[in-house]
Motif scaffolding. Structure first.
Motif, short mmCIF file in Angstrom:
data_model
loop_
_atom_site.label_atom_id
_atom_site.label_comp_id
_atom_site.label_asym_id
_atom_site.label_seq_id
_atom_site.Cartn_x
_atom_site.Cartn_y
_atom_site.Cartn_z
N GLU A 215 59.76 -62.67 62.17
CA GLU A 215 61.03 -62.22 61.59
C GLU A 215 60.84 -61.48 60.26
O GLU A 215 61.57 -60.55 59.95
CB GLU A 215 61.94 -63.43 61.39
N ARG A 216 59.89 -61.91 59.46
CA ARG A 216 59.73 -61.33 58.12
C ARG A 216 58.94 -60.03 58.13
O ARG A 216 58.79 -59.40 57.09
CB ARG A 216 59.03 -62.33 57.20
N GLU A 217 58.41 -59.63 59.27
CA GLU A 217 57.55 -58.45 59.33
C GLU A 217 58.29 -57.28 59.98
O GLU A 217 58.57 -57.30 61.17
CB GLU A 217 56.27 -58.76 60.11
N SER A 218 58.56 -56.26 59.19
CA SER A 218 59.19 -55.06 59.72
C SER A 218 58.64 -53.85 58.96
O SER A 218 58.20 -53.96 57.82
CB SER A 218 60.71 -55.12 59.58
N ILE A 219 58.70 -52.70 59.60
CA ILE A 219 58.23 -51.47 58.96
C ILE A 219 59.02 -51.20 57.68
O ILE A 219 58.45 -50.85 56.64
CB ILE A 219 58.36 -50.28 59.93
N ALA A 220 60.33 -51.36 57.74
CA ALA A 220 61.16 -51.08 56.57
C ALA A 220 60.79 -51.97 55.39
O ALA A 220 60.74 -51.51 54.25
CB ALA A 220 62.63 -51.25 56.93
N LYS B 232 60.91 -41.85 66.47
CA LYS B 232 62.21 -41.69 65.80
C LYS B 232 62.55 -42.97 65.05
O LYS B 232 62.95 -42.92 63.87
CB LYS B 232 63.31 -41.36 66.81
N GLN B 233 62.40 -44.10 65.70
CA GLN B 233 62.65 -45.38 65.05
C GLN B 233 61.68 -45.61 63.90
O GLN B 233 62.06 -46.08 62.83
CB GLN B 233 62.53 -46.52 66.06
N LEU B 234 60.41 -45.24 64.12
CA LEU B 234 59.41 -45.42 63.07
C LEU B 234 59.77 -44.62 61.83
O LEU B 234 59.75 -45.15 60.71
CB LEU B 234 58.04 -44.98 63.59
N ALA B 235 60.11 -43.34 61.99
CA ALA B 235 60.47 -42.50 60.85
C ALA B 235 61.71 -43.03 60.15
O ALA B 235 61.77 -43.06 58.90
CB ALA B 235 60.70 -41.07 61.31
N THR B 236 62.68 -43.49 60.92
CA THR B 236 63.92 -44.02 60.34
C THR B 236 63.63 -45.24 59.46
O THR B 236 64.16 -45.36 58.35
CB THR B 236 64.90 -44.41 61.45
N GLU B 237 62.77 -46.12 59.93
CA GLU B 237 62.46 -47.33 59.17
C GLU B 237 61.59 -47.03 57.94
O GLU B 237 61.75 -47.66 56.89
CB GLU B 237 61.79 -48.36 60.07
#
Length: 266
Positions: free
Chosen positions: A149-154, A173-178
Motif C-alpha cells: 500500500e505504501r509503495e507508489s510511483i507518485a 500514460k499512467q506512469l507519466a501521470t504519476e
C-alpha cells in the motif's frame, strides 16, 4: 546430502556481462534451469557439454521445485539462471524457501541489473553530486503482483531523485501521470532502455512529457526499463572524494585546497 542449487544472476543480456563466479557455476552444473523469455541463450555457452538444460519459461514453480527435489535425491548440482540480479523481481524467495524445506545447500550469485546496463549504455551516472544521491528501484503498481500500500510511483517521485522503473512499459500514460503528480517537472529527462546489451538493443532519450508518445512510437511493450530524474541530464559538478582538499585513510589533503573546500561550506 550433496545436492545443491546455485541461483545465478545472468546479467542484462550479453553473455560476457555475467560474473566470473556465475560462469564457473554454470560450467560445474549437472542441470541448468533458465528462462528463454528473459535470459539470452548465449549464456548457455558456459554449460558443460553433458549438462541437462531446462527452459523454465514453459513450466510453473512446482515443476522447477521438482528439479530441486531430484537434486536432493540424486546429489545433483542445479544452477537456476535469473535475468539481471536474482534479488530483483526474480521470484527468488519462494525458491529459497522450497530449498530450505528440503535441506538443500544453496548459493546466490549476484548479477548486473538492467538498470546498471541502461545507465552505462547511456553514459550517465545515476548519483551526480549536488543533484541526486539516491536511486529508487521500483515498478508501476497494478501489475500481476500487487504492490504494498505504501509503495507508489507518485509517492517515490516526491523525492525528486533518480528512479529506475521496471515492468511498466505497457502503461506509460499512467506512469507519466504519476511521475508528474509526484512532483517531477514535465521536462525531467527519461532514458528508455529496451533489451540493453541484447543484439536488438534500443536506447532512446525522452522527457516525462514525451514519454508516452516515444514508447508508443517505438512499440515498446515489454523488456523495457525507464531511468528518470535530473541526474540523467546533469553535469558540471564535482565529487569531493577525489578533491585535493579531501582526506581519508589513504591520502592527506593539500592544505590550501582544504582551506578552499572548507571556505565553500563543503
Amino acid at each position: 546430502m550433496t545436492g545443491r542449487v546455485t541461483f545465478v544472476g545472468a546479467g542484462p543480456g550479453a553473455a560476457d556481462l555475467i560474473t566470473v563466479r556465475g560462469a564457473e557455476a554454470i560450467r560445474a552444473a549437472d542441470v541448468v534451469v533458465w528462462a528463454a523469455s528473459l535470459v539470452h541463450e548465449d549464456v548457455l555457452r558456459y554449460a558443460a557439454p553433458g549438462a541437462e538444460i531446462v527452459d523454465s519459461s514453459t513450466i510453473p514453480l512446482e515443476s522447477t521445485v521438482d528439479i530441486y527435489r531430484r537434486a536432493a535425491a540424486e546429489g545433483l548440482h542445479v544452477v537456476r539462471l535469473h535475468s539481471g540480479d536474482p534479488g530483483l523481481w526474480g521470484a527468488l524467495q519462494e525458491q529459497l524457501d522450497a530449498c530450505a524445506e528440503m535441506g538443500l545447500a544453496v548459493e546466490v550469485i549476484p548479477g548486473v541489473s538492467a538498470f546498471s546496463a541502461v545507465a552505462a549504455a547511456g553514459l550517465r551516472e545515476l548519483t551526480v553530486p549536488e543533484v541526486a544521491q539516491s536511486v529508487i528501484l521500483t515498478r508501476l503498481e497494478g501489475g500481476k503482483t500487487p504492490m504494498p500500500e505504501r509503495e507508489s510511483i507518485a509517492e517515490f517521485a516526491r523525492h525528486g531523485t533518480t528512479m529506475a522503473v521496471f515492468l511498466s512499459a505497457a502503461r506509460t500514460k499512467q506512469l507519466a501521470t504519476e511521475l508528474l503528480a509526484g512532483g517531477y517537472p514535465p521536462e525531467t529527462p527519461v532514458l528508455i532502455g529496451y533489451r540493453v546489451t541484447w543484439p536488438d538493443e534500443l536506447l532512446v532519450r525522452a522527457t516525462i512529457a514525451t514519454l508516452e508518445e516515444t514508447v508508443k512510437a517505438h512499440k515498446l511493450w515489454k523488456h523495457t526499463l525507464f531511468l528518470v530524474g535530473p541526474a540523467l541530464d546533469a553535469g558540471g559538478t564535482r565529487s569531493h572524494l577525489y578533491h585535493p582538499g579531501h582526506f581519508h585513510g589513504f591520502r592527506r589533503a593539500e592544505p590550501a585546497a582544504r582551506a578552499r573546500l572548507r571556505a565553500s561550506g563543503a
